[in-house]
Each structure stands twice: as C-alpha cells, then as structure tokens.
Scaffold this motif. Structure first.
Motif, mmCIF file in Angstrom:
data_model
loop_
_atom_site.group_PDB
_atom_site.id
_atom_site.type_symbol
_atom_site.label_atom_id
_atom_site.label_comp_id
_atom_site.label_asym_id
_atom_site.label_seq_id
_atom_site.Cartn_x
_atom_site.Cartn_y
_atom_site.Cartn_z
ATOM 1 N N GLY A 58 0.859 -1.177 0.000
ATOM 2 C CA GLY A 58 0.000 0.000 0.000
ATOM 3 C C GLY A 58 0.898 1.230 0.000
ATOM 4 O O GLY A 58 2.106 1.119 -0.185
ATOM 5 N N GLN A 59 0.308 2.394 0.196
ATOM 6 C CA GLN A 59 1.102 3.616 0.230
ATOM 7 C C GLN A 59 0.650 4.482 1.394
ATOM 8 O O GLN A 59 -0.517 4.433 1.786
ATOM 9 N N PRO A 60 1.571 5.270 1.942
ATOM 10 C CA PRO A 60 1.161 6.161 3.027
ATOM 11 C C PRO A 60 0.181 7.208 2.510
ATOM 12 O O PRO A 60 0.127 7.475 1.312
ATOM 13 N N LYS A 61 -0.614 7.785 3.418
ATOM 14 C CA LYS A 61 -1.582 8.813 3.019
ATOM 15 C C LYS A 61 -0.900 9.949 2.271
ATOM 16 O O LYS A 61 -1.348 10.386 1.232
ATOM 17 N N ASN A 62 0.172 10.444 2.839
ATOM 18 C CA ASN A 62 0.934 11.521 2.224
ATOM 19 C C ASN A 62 2.101 10.882 1.464
ATOM 20 O O ASN A 62 2.909 10.178 2.056
ATOM 21 N N HIS A 63 2.176 11.125 0.170
ATOM 22 C CA HIS A 63 3.177 10.472 -0.670
ATOM 23 C C HIS A 63 4.509 11.211 -0.716
ATOM 24 O O HIS A 63 5.293 10.996 -1.621
ATOM 25 N N ALA A 64 4.765 12.080 0.243
ATOM 26 C CA ALA A 64 6.048 12.788 0.277
ATOM 27 C C ALA A 64 7.181 11.769 0.386
ATOM 28 O O ALA A 64 7.007 10.674 0.939
ATOM 29 N N VAL A 65 8.314 12.135 -0.139
ATOM 30 C CA VAL A 65 9.466 11.233 -0.165
ATOM 31 C C VAL A 65 9.781 10.701 1.229
ATOM 32 O O VAL A 65 9.988 9.497 1.399
ATOM 33 N N THR A 66 9.818 11.579 2.219
ATOM 34 C CA THR A 66 10.177 11.119 3.566
ATOM 35 C C THR A 66 9.158 10.117 4.106
ATOM 36 O O THR A 66 9.532 9.178 4.806
ATOM 37 N N ASN A 67 7.895 10.296 3.776
ATOM 38 C CA ASN A 67 6.868 9.342 4.221
ATOM 39 C C ASN A 67 7.001 8.006 3.498
ATOM 40 O O ASN A 67 6.778 6.949 4.092
ATOM 41 N N LEU A 68 7.344 8.053 2.229
ATOM 42 C CA LEU A 68 7.550 6.806 1.484
ATOM 43 C C LEU A 68 8.758 6.040 2.023
ATOM 44 O O LEU A 68 8.719 4.814 2.156
ATOM 45 N N ILE A 69 9.812 6.764 2.357
ATOM 46 C CA ILE A 69 10.993 6.121 2.942
ATOM 47 C C ILE A 69 10.623 5.452 4.262
ATOM 48 O O ILE A 69 10.968 4.289 4.504
ATOM 49 N N ALA A 70 9.898 6.171 5.117
ATOM 50 C CA ALA A 70 9.468 5.617 6.401
ATOM 51 C C ALA A 70 8.565 4.412 6.197
ATOM 52 O O ALA A 70 8.656 3.414 6.930
#
Length: 122
Positions: A50-62
C-alpha cells in the motif's frame, strides 16, 4: 531501467538529465526527486505494501522502513536526497550540485530496484 515495471522512473530520470543539459539546475532536483519518489511508489505497489496517506518522499521512505524493505542506515541516506522547496529566498544552484543530485538519485534508485529484485528471488 529496461524493466517495463520501472518505465515511468526511466522517463522521469531522463527528463532530469535533459534539464541538466539545458542548464535548468533547479529543475534537475525536481525531476530527479520525482524519479526517486516514483521508484518507492512502484515498489510499494509491487510488494503489496500500500502507500502512506501523504506520498512525500520522507513518508515513502518511512513506509518502506516499516515494512523492513530498507535498513535504518539507508533511511538516513535516502532522506538526505528529499527535495525541499526554496522558500522565500531564491537559490542559485550550480551545475556541480545538480550533477551530484542526479548521480545520487540514480544510485538510490538502482539500490532500491536491486533490493526489490533480490527480494523477489528469495
């Protein structure tokens, strides 16, 4: 990036390279970051994370870290690439930094794809 699963990444990275050749150094950062972000989004989809709610790079890394796709030490290195806006002060990015960003993003993209490919062969 000759794998069709990663074609969008290849397109975005090539745009970043074209921006470098055209002297649009700030845009190099934007396009290289898009390619890096797309890599993580595609891997999240392929792995079923799945993907995090906010697709910002830092959130994707986390998000990749929470799924044990990447290690803690990689998280720091990947976060260093995350693009931040200029704010109210315009920056004058030099070719040296644009080239660096392009190379680092390519290395990180290839590492993520390598980790993905290794994971599907286990």
């Amino acid at each position: 990036l000759n794998d069709d699963k990663f074609k969008n990444i290849d397109d975005e990275y090539r745009r970043a390279f074209e921006e470098l050749k055209n002297g649009n150094y700030e845009t190099v950062l934007v396009e290289a970051n898009k390619a890096f972000e797309s890599t993580m989004k595609i891997i999240c989809d392929l792995k079923g994370y799945g993907q995090p709610k906010n697709h910002a790079v830092t959130n994707l890394i986390a998000h990749l870290r929470t799924h044990d796709f990447i290690e803690n030490f990689q998280t720091e290195k990947f976060n260093a690439l995350a693009k931040h806006g200029q704010g109210t002060v315009s920056r004058n990015l030099s070719v040296m930094y644009a080239e660096y960003a392009l190379r680092v993003s390519a290395s990180n993209i290839l590492l993520l794809i390598g980790i993905y490919n290794e994971s599907i062969w286990k």
